[in-house]
Design a protein around this motif. Structure first.
Motif, PDB file in Angstrom:
ATOM      1  N   ASP A  14     128.931   0.517  -5.744  1.00 18.95           N
ATOM      2  CA  ASP A  14     129.385   1.194  -6.946  1.00 18.95           C
ATOM      3  C   ASP A  14     129.706   0.172  -8.037  1.00 18.95           C
ATOM      4  OD1 ASP A  14     131.535   0.218  -5.527  1.00 18.95           O
ATOM      5  OD2 ASP A  14     132.871   1.859  -6.061  1.00 18.95           O
ATOM      6  N   GLY A  15     129.481  -1.089  -7.743  1.00 21.78           N
ATOM      7  CA  GLY A  15     129.627  -2.206  -8.662  1.00 21.78           C
ATOM      8  C   GLY A  15     128.794  -3.356  -8.139  1.00 21.78           C
ATOM      9  N   GLU A  16     128.988  -4.519  -8.715  1.00 21.25           N
ATOM     10  CA  GLU A  16     128.237  -5.693  -8.290  1.00 21.25           C
ATOM     11  C   GLU A  16     129.213  -6.856  -8.101  1.00 21.25           C
ATOM     12  OE1 GLU A  16     124.543  -8.392  -9.984  1.00 21.25           O
ATOM     13  OE2 GLU A  16     125.090  -6.539 -10.986  1.00 21.25           O
ATOM     14  N   TRP A  17     129.131  -7.531  -6.932  1.00 22.91           N
ATOM     15  CA  TRP A  17     130.035  -8.621  -6.613  1.00 22.91           C
ATOM     16  C   TRP A  17     129.259  -9.788  -6.051  1.00 22.91           C
ATOM     17  CZ3 TRP A  17     130.608  -3.586  -5.271  1.00 22.91           C
ATOM     18  CH2 TRP A  17     131.657  -2.902  -5.877  1.00 22.91           C
ATOM     19  N   GLU A  18     129.757 -10.981  -6.322  1.00 20.06           N
ATOM     20  CA  GLU A  18     129.134 -12.183  -5.773  1.00 20.06           C
ATOM     21  C   GLU A  18     130.213 -13.221  -5.518  1.00 20.06           C
ATOM     22  OE1 GLU A  18     125.484 -15.256  -6.729  1.00 20.06           O
ATOM     23  OE2 GLU A  18     126.039 -13.743  -8.187  1.00 20.06           O
ATOM     24  N   VAL A  19     130.090 -13.916  -4.389  1.00 22.96           N
ATOM     25  CA  VAL A  19     131.006 -14.990  -4.031  1.00 22.96           C
ATOM     26  C   VAL A  19     130.169 -16.212  -3.727  1.00 22.96           C
ATOM     27  CG1 VAL A  19     132.704 -15.783  -2.346  1.00 22.96           C
ATOM     28  CG2 VAL A  19     132.728 -13.426  -3.096  1.00 22.96           C
ATOM     29  N   LEU A  20     130.546 -17.345  -4.291  1.00 23.49           N
ATOM     30  CA  LEU A  20     129.830 -18.589  -4.027  1.00 23.49           C
ATOM     31  C   LEU A  20     130.173 -19.110  -2.637  1.00 23.49           C
ATOM     32  CD1 LEU A  20     130.231 -20.332  -7.491  1.00 23.49           C
ATOM     33  CD2 LEU A  20     128.273 -19.029  -6.636  1.00 23.49           C
ATOM     34  N   GLY A  21     129.260 -19.848  -2.060  1.00 19.42           N
ATOM     35  CA  GLY A  21     129.445 -20.393  -0.716  1.00 19.42           C
ATOM     36  C   GLY A  21     130.500 -21.484  -0.664  1.00 19.42           C
ATOM     37  N   ASN A  22     130.998 -21.741   0.537  1.00 22.38           N
ATOM     38  CA  ASN A  22     131.967 -22.814   0.778  1.00 22.38           C
ATOM     39  C   ASN A  22     131.223 -24.022   1.334  1.00 22.38           C
ATOM     40  OD1 ASN A  22     134.108 -21.078   0.165  1.00 22.38           O
ATOM     41  ND2 ASN A  22     134.231 -20.362   2.253  1.00 22.38           N
ATOM     42  N   LYS A  23     131.585 -25.207   0.886  1.00 26.38           N
ATOM     43  CA  LYS A  23     131.007 -26.426   1.447  1.00 26.38           C
ATOM     44  C   LYS A  23     131.693 -26.719   2.777  1.00 26.38           C
ATOM     45  CE  LYS A  23     128.335 -28.291  -1.805  1.00 26.38           C
ATOM     46  NZ  LYS A  23     126.998 -28.725  -1.648  1.00 26.38           N
ATOM     47  N   VAL A  24     130.895 -26.829   3.837  1.00 23.56           N
ATOM     48  CA  VAL A  24     131.431 -27.157   5.154  1.00 23.56           C
ATOM     49  C   VAL A  24     130.519 -28.175   5.817  1.00 23.56           C
ATOM     50  CG1 VAL A  24     132.532 -24.913   5.535  1.00 23.56           C
ATOM     51  CG2 VAL A  24     130.213 -25.281   6.327  1.00 23.56           C
ATOM     52  N   GLU A  25     131.069 -28.907   6.758  1.00 29.06           N
ATOM     53  CA  GLU A  25     130.274 -29.799   7.586  1.00 29.06           C
ATOM     54  C   GLU A  25     129.557 -28.930   8.602  1.00 29.06           C
ATOM     55  OE1 GLU A  25     128.576 -33.249   8.543  1.00 29.06           O
ATOM     56  OE2 GLU A  25     130.116 -33.088   6.990  1.00 29.06           O
ATOM     57  N   LEU A  26     128.258 -28.757   8.410  1.00 30.46           N
ATOM     58  CA  LEU A  26     127.483 -27.837   9.229  1.00 30.46           C
ATOM     59  C   LEU A  26     127.290 -28.381  10.636  1.00 30.46           C
ATOM     60  CD1 LEU A  26     125.898 -25.176   9.259  1.00 30.46           C
ATOM     61  CD2 LEU A  26     123.888 -26.493   8.581  1.00 30.46           C
ATOM     62  N   ALA A  27     127.749 -27.620  11.613  1.00 28.13           N
ATOM     63  CA  ALA A  27     127.561 -27.982  13.010  1.00 28.13           C
ATOM     64  C   ALA A  27     126.536 -27.052  13.653  1.00 28.13           C
ATOM     65  CB  ALA A  27     128.884 -27.904  13.770  1.00 28.13           C
ATOM     66  N   ASP A  28     126.668 -25.744  13.398  1.00 30.22           N
ATOM     67  CA  ASP A  28     125.778 -24.759  14.013  1.00 30.22           C
ATOM     68  C   ASP A  28     125.899 -23.442  13.247  1.00 30.22           C
ATOM     69  OD1 ASP A  28     124.243 -23.195  15.643  1.00 30.22           O
ATOM     70  OD2 ASP A  28     125.499 -23.404  17.409  1.00 30.22           O
ATOM     71  N   PRO A  29     124.852 -23.028  12.520  1.00 28.29           N
ATOM     72  CA  PRO A  29     124.947 -21.791  11.740  1.00 28.29           C
ATOM     73  C   PRO A  29     124.802 -20.523  12.575  1.00 28.29           C
ATOM     74  CG  PRO A  29     122.791 -22.759  11.459  1.00 28.29           C
ATOM     75  CD  PRO A  29     123.593 -23.720  12.295  1.00 28.29           C
ATOM     76  N   CYS A  30     124.578 -20.666  13.880  1.00 29.41           N
ATOM     77  CA  CYS A  30     124.391 -19.520  14.763  1.00 29.41           C
ATOM     78  C   CYS A  30     125.638 -18.630  14.768  1.00 29.41           C
ATOM     79  CB  CYS A  30     124.128 -20.014  16.183  1.00 29.41           C
ATOM     80  SG  CYS A  30     122.637 -19.366  16.865  1.00 29.41           S
ATOM     81  N   GLY A  31     125.467 -17.357  14.491  1.00 29.14           N
ATOM     82  CA  GLY A  31     126.578 -16.416  14.544  1.00 29.14           C
ATOM     83  C   GLY A  31     127.283 -16.189  13.225  1.00 29.14           C
ATOM     84  N   ALA A  32     126.920 -16.930  12.189  1.00 28.02           N
ATOM     85  CA  ALA A  32     127.595 -16.766  10.902  1.00 28.02           C
ATOM     86  C   ALA A  32     127.365 -15.362  10.336  1.00 28.02           C
ATOM     87  CB  ALA A  32     127.131 -17.829   9.911  1.00 28.02           C
ATOM     88  N   GLY A  33     126.137 -14.879  10.374  1.00 25.17           N
ATOM     89  CA  GLY A  33     125.833 -13.536   9.871  1.00 25.17           C
ATOM     90  C   GLY A  33     126.516 -12.449  10.678  1.00 25.17           C
ATOM     91  N   ASP A  34     126.575 -12.634  11.982  1.00 24.30           N
ATOM     92  CA  ASP A  34     127.274 -11.673  12.848  1.00 24.30           C
ATOM     93  C   ASP A  34     128.760 -11.623  12.507  1.00 24.30           C
ATOM     94  OD1 ASP A  34     124.897 -11.186  14.175  1.00 24.30           O
ATOM     95  OD2 ASP A  34     125.334 -12.604  15.785  1.00 24.30           O
ATOM     96  N   THR A  35     129.328 -12.783  12.246  1.00 21.85           N
ATOM     97  CA  THR A  35     130.746 -12.856  11.894  1.00 21.85           C
ATOM     98  C   THR A  35     131.008 -12.164  10.573  1.00 21.85           C
ATOM     99  OG1 THR A  35     130.973 -14.928  13.099  1.00 21.85           O
ATOM    100  CG2 THR A  35     132.672 -14.430  11.469  1.00 21.85           C
TER     101      THR A  35
END
Length: 68
Positions: A14-35
């Motif tokens: 019903d509107g439009e929202w956007e949040v910029l990403g956080n800088k992190v030390e990437l170890a394993d992106p597995c499961g991020a979308g599920d979370t």
């Protein structure tokens, strides 16, 4: 809602929202979308959409910092 990896999250409804990403030390992106999906479903009707995306983004970032 669309997750944009390191670029953040975009949501259209019903509107439009956007949040910029956080800088992190990437170890394993597995499961991020599920979370992100789990946090979204948990808080969807509880808080405003901008705050919801911020919390989802932080949760997804935390998951990426840990292997497994």
């Amino acid at each position: 809602m669309v997750t944009l990896s390191e670029k953040g999250i975009y949501m259209l409804g019903d509107g439009e929202w956007e949040v910029l990403g956080n800088k992190v030390e990437l170890a394993d992106p597995c499961g991020a979308g599920d979370t992100v999906a789990a946090v979204l479903s948990l808080f969807y009707n509880e808080i405003d959409n901008q705050k919801l995306l911020e919390i989802c983004n932080i949760a997804g970032s935390i998951v990426c910092e840990h292997v497994g």
